[in-house]
Design an enzyme around this catalytic site. Structure first.
Site, PDB file in Angstrom:
ATOM      1  N   MET A 102     -11.233  -6.385   5.615  1.00 47.36           N
ATOM      2  CA  MET A 102     -10.497  -5.395   6.416  1.00 47.36           C
ATOM      3  C   MET A 102     -10.105  -6.031   7.744  1.00 47.36           C
ATOM      4  O   MET A 102     -10.958  -6.511   8.485  1.00 47.36           O
ATOM      5  CB  MET A 102     -11.369  -4.160   6.708  1.00 47.36           C
ATOM      6  CG  MET A 102     -11.560  -3.174   5.573  1.00 47.36           C
ATOM      7  SD  MET A 102     -10.097  -2.473   4.786  1.00 47.36           S
ATOM      8  CE  MET A 102      -9.066  -1.961   6.146  1.00 47.36           C
ATOM      9  N   SER A 132       0.844  -1.201   0.000  1.00 47.80           N
ATOM     10  CA  SER A 132       0.000   0.000   0.000  1.00 47.80           C
ATOM     11  C   SER A 132       0.876   1.246   0.000  1.00 47.80           C
ATOM     12  O   SER A 132       1.648   1.473   0.933  1.00 47.80           O
ATOM     13  CB  SER A 132      -0.904   0.011   1.233  1.00 47.80           C
ATOM     14  OG  SER A 132      -1.439   1.314   1.377  1.00 47.80           O
ATOM     15  N   MET A 141      -9.448   7.752   0.265  1.00 54.07           N
ATOM     16  CA  MET A 141     -10.320   8.063   1.416  1.00 54.07           C
ATOM     17  C   MET A 141     -10.939   9.436   1.244  1.00 54.07           C
ATOM     18  O   MET A 141     -10.261  10.369   0.820  1.00 54.07           O
ATOM     19  CB  MET A 141      -9.495   8.061   2.703  1.00 54.07           C
ATOM     20  CG  MET A 141      -8.733   6.779   2.936  1.00 54.07           C
ATOM     21  SD  MET A 141      -7.710   6.909   4.406  1.00 54.07           S
ATOM     22  CE  MET A 141      -6.822   5.357   4.318  1.00 54.07           C
ATOM     23  N   GLY A 183      -9.168   3.526   7.256  1.00 57.26           N
ATOM     24  CA  GLY A 183      -8.934   4.961   7.437  1.00 57.26           C
ATOM     25  C   GLY A 183      -7.490   5.317   7.721  1.00 57.26           C
ATOM     26  O   GLY A 183      -7.066   6.431   7.427  1.00 57.26           O
ATOM     27  N   PHE A 184      -6.755   4.370   8.283  1.00 59.74           N
ATOM     28  CA  PHE A 184      -5.374   4.685   8.673  1.00 59.74           C
ATOM     29  C   PHE A 184      -4.461   3.482   8.472  1.00 59.74           C
ATOM     30  O   PHE A 184      -4.891   2.345   8.686  1.00 59.74           O
ATOM     31  CB  PHE A 184      -5.321   5.108  10.151  1.00 59.74           C
ATOM     32  CG  PHE A 184      -6.195   6.288  10.459  1.00 59.74           C
ATOM     33  CD1 PHE A 184      -5.716   7.588  10.289  1.00 59.74           C
ATOM     34  CD2 PHE A 184      -7.515   6.105  10.857  1.00 59.74           C
ATOM     35  CE1 PHE A 184      -6.536   8.683  10.525  1.00 59.74           C
ATOM     36  CE2 PHE A 184      -8.348   7.196  11.097  1.00 59.74           C
ATOM     37  CZ  PHE A 184      -7.856   8.492  10.935  1.00 59.74           C
ATOM     38  N   GLY A 185      -3.226   3.780   8.116  1.00 54.93           N
ATOM     39  CA  GLY A 185      -2.208   2.739   8.072  1.00 54.93           C
ATOM     40  C   GLY A 185      -1.632   2.546   9.465  1.00 54.93           C
ATOM     41  O   GLY A 185      -1.925   3.320  10.384  1.00 54.93           O
ATOM     42  N   GLY A 186      -0.842   1.519   9.625  1.00 52.14           N
ATOM     43  CA  GLY A 186      -0.091   1.325  10.866  1.00 52.14           C
ATOM     44  C   GLY A 186      -0.891   0.895  12.082  1.00 52.14           C
ATOM     45  O   GLY A 186      -0.450   1.074  13.211  1.00 52.14           O
ATOM     46  N   MET A 246     -12.410   3.934  -0.232  1.00 52.06           N
ATOM     47  CA  MET A 246     -13.076   4.090   1.063  1.00 52.06           C
ATOM     48  C   MET A 246     -13.862   5.392   0.983  1.00 52.06           C
ATOM     49  O   MET A 246     -13.524   6.389   1.633  1.00 52.06           O
ATOM     50  CB  MET A 246     -12.032   4.111   2.184  1.00 52.06           C
ATOM     51  CG  MET A 246     -11.450   2.729   2.449  1.00 52.06           C
ATOM     52  SD  MET A 246      -9.887   2.786   3.322  1.00 52.06           S
ATOM     53  CE  MET A 246      -8.782   2.911   1.933  1.00 52.06           C
ATOM     54  N   GLY A 283       1.291  -2.129   4.112  1.00 53.81           N
ATOM     55  CA  GLY A 283       1.749  -0.749   4.027  1.00 53.81           C
ATOM     56  C   GLY A 283       2.983  -0.547   4.875  1.00 53.81           C
ATOM     57  O   GLY A 283       4.120  -0.597   4.396  1.00 53.81           O
ATOM     58  N   ASP A 308      -5.025   3.394  -1.814  1.00 49.79           N
ATOM     59  CA  ASP A 308      -6.099   3.666  -0.857  1.00 49.79           C
ATOM     60  C   ASP A 308      -6.660   5.070  -1.022  1.00 49.79           C
ATOM     61  O   ASP A 308      -5.958   6.059  -0.798  1.00 49.79           O
ATOM     62  CB  ASP A 308      -5.544   3.532   0.567  1.00 49.79           C
ATOM     63  CG  ASP A 308      -5.251   2.092   0.931  1.00 49.79           C
ATOM     64  OD1 ASP A 308      -6.190   1.277   0.890  1.00 49.79           O
ATOM     65  OD2 ASP A 308      -4.081   1.780   1.243  1.00 49.79           O
ATOM     66  N   HIS A 357      -1.311  -1.367  -4.266  1.00 47.29           N
ATOM     67  CA  HIS A 357      -2.578  -1.136  -3.565  1.00 47.29           C
ATOM     68  C   HIS A 357      -2.723   0.357  -3.296  1.00 47.29           C
ATOM     69  O   HIS A 357      -1.865   0.970  -2.642  1.00 47.29           O
ATOM     70  CB  HIS A 357      -2.603  -1.934  -2.258  1.00 47.29           C
ATOM     71  CG  HIS A 357      -3.899  -1.850  -1.520  1.00 47.29           C
ATOM     72  ND1 HIS A 357      -5.006  -2.622  -1.833  1.00 47.29           N
ATOM     73  CD2 HIS A 357      -4.284  -1.060  -0.490  1.00 47.29           C
ATOM     74  CE1 HIS A 357      -5.999  -2.321  -1.017  1.00 47.29           C
ATOM     75  NE2 HIS A 357      -5.589  -1.371  -0.188  1.00 47.29           N
ATOM     76  N   HIS A 405      -8.553   0.762  -3.803  1.00 47.17           N
ATOM     77  CA  HIS A 405      -9.457   0.505  -2.682  1.00 47.17           C
ATOM     78  C   HIS A 405     -10.170   1.803  -2.331  1.00 47.17           C
ATOM     79  O   HIS A 405      -9.571   2.708  -1.751  1.00 47.17           O
ATOM     80  CB  HIS A 405      -8.608  -0.014  -1.504  1.00 47.17           C
ATOM     81  CG  HIS A 405      -9.369  -0.261  -0.242  1.00 47.17           C
ATOM     82  ND1 HIS A 405      -8.729  -0.515   0.959  1.00 47.17           N
ATOM     83  CD2 HIS A 405     -10.701  -0.301   0.024  1.00 47.17           C
ATOM     84  CE1 HIS A 405      -9.634  -0.694   1.907  1.00 47.17           C
ATOM     85  NE2 HIS A 405     -10.840  -0.564   1.367  1.00 47.17           N
ATOM     86  N   ASP A 462      -6.411  -6.808   4.309  1.00 48.12           N
ATOM     87  CA  ASP A 462      -5.857  -5.454   4.333  1.00 48.12           C
ATOM     88  C   ASP A 462      -5.890  -4.859   5.744  1.00 48.12           C
ATOM     89  O   ASP A 462      -6.959  -4.684   6.318  1.00 48.12           O
ATOM     90  CB  ASP A 462      -6.692  -4.583   3.368  1.00 48.12           C
ATOM     91  CG  ASP A 462      -6.154  -3.176   3.209  1.00 48.12           C
ATOM     92  OD1 ASP A 462      -5.071  -2.873   3.733  1.00 48.12           O
ATOM     93  OD2 ASP A 462      -6.841  -2.369   2.545  1.00 48.12           O
ATOM     94  N   GLY A 463      -4.692  -4.550   6.255  1.00 47.90           N
ATOM     95  CA  GLY A 463      -4.578  -3.862   7.540  1.00 47.90           C
ATOM     96  C   GLY A 463      -3.800  -4.649   8.573  1.00 47.90           C
ATOM     97  O   GLY A 463      -4.165  -5.770   8.912  1.00 47.90           O
ATOM     98  N   GLY A 464      -2.698  -4.091   9.012  1.00 45.55           N
ATOM     99  CA  GLY A 464      -1.924  -4.733  10.079  1.00 45.55           C
ATOM    100  C   GLY A 464      -1.266  -6.041   9.682  1.00 45.55           C
ATOM    101  O   GLY A 464      -0.924  -6.858  10.546  1.00 45.55           O
TER     102      GLY A 464
HETATM  103  C1  DX5 Z   1      -6.387   1.226   5.715  1.00 43.13           C
HETATM  104  C2  DX5 Z   1      -5.964   0.923   4.305  1.00 43.13           C
HETATM  105  C3  DX5 Z   1      -4.802   0.018   4.206  1.00 43.13           C
HETATM  106  C4  DX5 Z   1      -3.533   0.552   4.828  1.00 43.13           C
HETATM  107  C5  DX5 Z   1      -2.784  -0.620   5.346  1.00 43.13           C
HETATM  108  O1  DX5 Z   1      -7.582   1.883   5.727  1.00 43.13           O
HETATM  109  O2  DX5 Z   1      -7.020   0.314   3.592  1.00 43.13           O
HETATM  110  O3  DX5 Z   1      -4.563  -0.409   2.873  1.00 43.13           O
HETATM  111  O4  DX5 Z   1      -2.736   1.264   3.940  1.00 43.13           O
HETATM  112  O5  DX5 Z   1      -1.699  -0.166   6.058  1.00 43.13           O
HETATM  113  P1  DX5 Z   1      -0.925  -1.110   7.081  1.00 43.13           P
HETATM  114  O6  DX5 Z   1      -0.398  -2.268   6.285  1.00 43.13           O
HETATM  115  O7  DX5 Z   1       0.151  -0.211   7.615  1.00 43.13           O
HETATM  116  O8  DX5 Z   1      -1.922  -1.545   8.113  1.00 43.13           O
HETATM  117 ZN    ZN Z   2      -6.526  -0.608   1.555  1.00 45.17          ZN
END
Ligand code: DX5
Ligand code: ZN
Length: 215
Positions: free
Chosen positions: A135, A6, A35, A140-143, A66, A195, A33, A31, A64, A173-175
């Site tokens: 999900m 991502s 938003m 909404g957020f990475g990390g 959102m 990501g 994202d 990927h 993706h 997707d996520g974490g």
């Molecule tokens: C979150 C995004 C993800 C995000 C993943 O809303 O859809 O794609 O970038 O980031 P990580 O891998 O850091 O959780």
């Molecule tokens: Zn995503």
């Protein structure tokens, strides 16, 4: 395993470098994202950025969305270069119509499920879609931290896909980390989005290669 890094976790001042790194890596997909600050409490990037990324790679652009009312923008994302367009189940009043629209525009259609949305919600639409995005954090957020219950959802979705004799892809997707990737692969994931795991790594290409090899 298909690996979809991502770009949300990339340094936006050096997006060109991030694209070159991914082009040289074993990642098959980018990927992306998007938003809107309405469907999710954050705003990322949109059409002009994706147009530029499209020029910087021949790999699959996995977009993706959102966003609310994705039907208003599907054609614009196709024009910007999306190969796969994923909309959120929770953002679509007329999901069947949205999927037909995406496919009619020549893209693959994905549906994303928030952590609280049961995979059984897709039982009457699964045969029409190319991919389900599970999900594993709140969008909404990475990390953020991986929600462990995701594993059961992936498992249940895989059973549903098998029961119906389909080849729908499962993307998580996520974490996602190098540590939880093997359990996701065993549960039935086909595509891993990563990501921070990729971009915060000392050697992003080696990390992508590691994710690629999980079984
Ligand atoms: C979150 C995004 C993800 C995000 C993943 O809303 O859809 O794609 O970038 O980031 P990580 O891998 O850091 O959780
Ligand atoms: Zn995503």
């Amino acid at each position: 395993m298909i690996v979809a890094p991502s770009l949300l976790a990339a340094n936006f001042l050096e997006l060109g470098k991030a694209c070159s790194m991914l082009n040289e890596s074993e990642a098959e997909w980018f990927h992306l994202d998007v938003m809107d600050g309405r469907f999710v409490p954050n705003i990322s990037y949109g059409l002009p950025v994706i147009e530029q990324i499209r020029k910087a790679t021949d790999k699959i652009c996995d977009v993706h969305l959102m966003i609310e009312e994705p039907e208003k923008y599907a054609a614009a994302f196709q024009k910007a270069g999306a190969d796969i367009l994923t909309v959120h189940y929770e953002a679509c009043k007329h999901l069947h119509r949205n999927i037909q629209q995406i496919k009619g525009l020549g893209m693959k259609a994905g549906v994303a499920l928030n952590p609280h949305t049961p995979v059984q919600s897709l039982v009457d639409i699964i045969h029409d879609i190319d991919m389900v995005l599970i999900m594993s954090v709140n969008p909404g957020f990475g990390g953020q931290h991986f929600i462990p219950h995701t594993l059961e959802k992936v498992h249940a979705l895989k059973s549903l896909i098998r029961l119906k004799g389909l080849s729908t892809l499962i993307e998580v997707d996520g974490g996602v980390t190098v540590e939880n990737a093997p359990a996701l692969a065993q549960a039935g994931a086909d595509v891993l989005v990563a990501g921070s795991t990729v971009f915060n790594s000392a050697d992003p290409k080696a990390t992508i290669a590691q994710l690629k090899r999980v079984i």
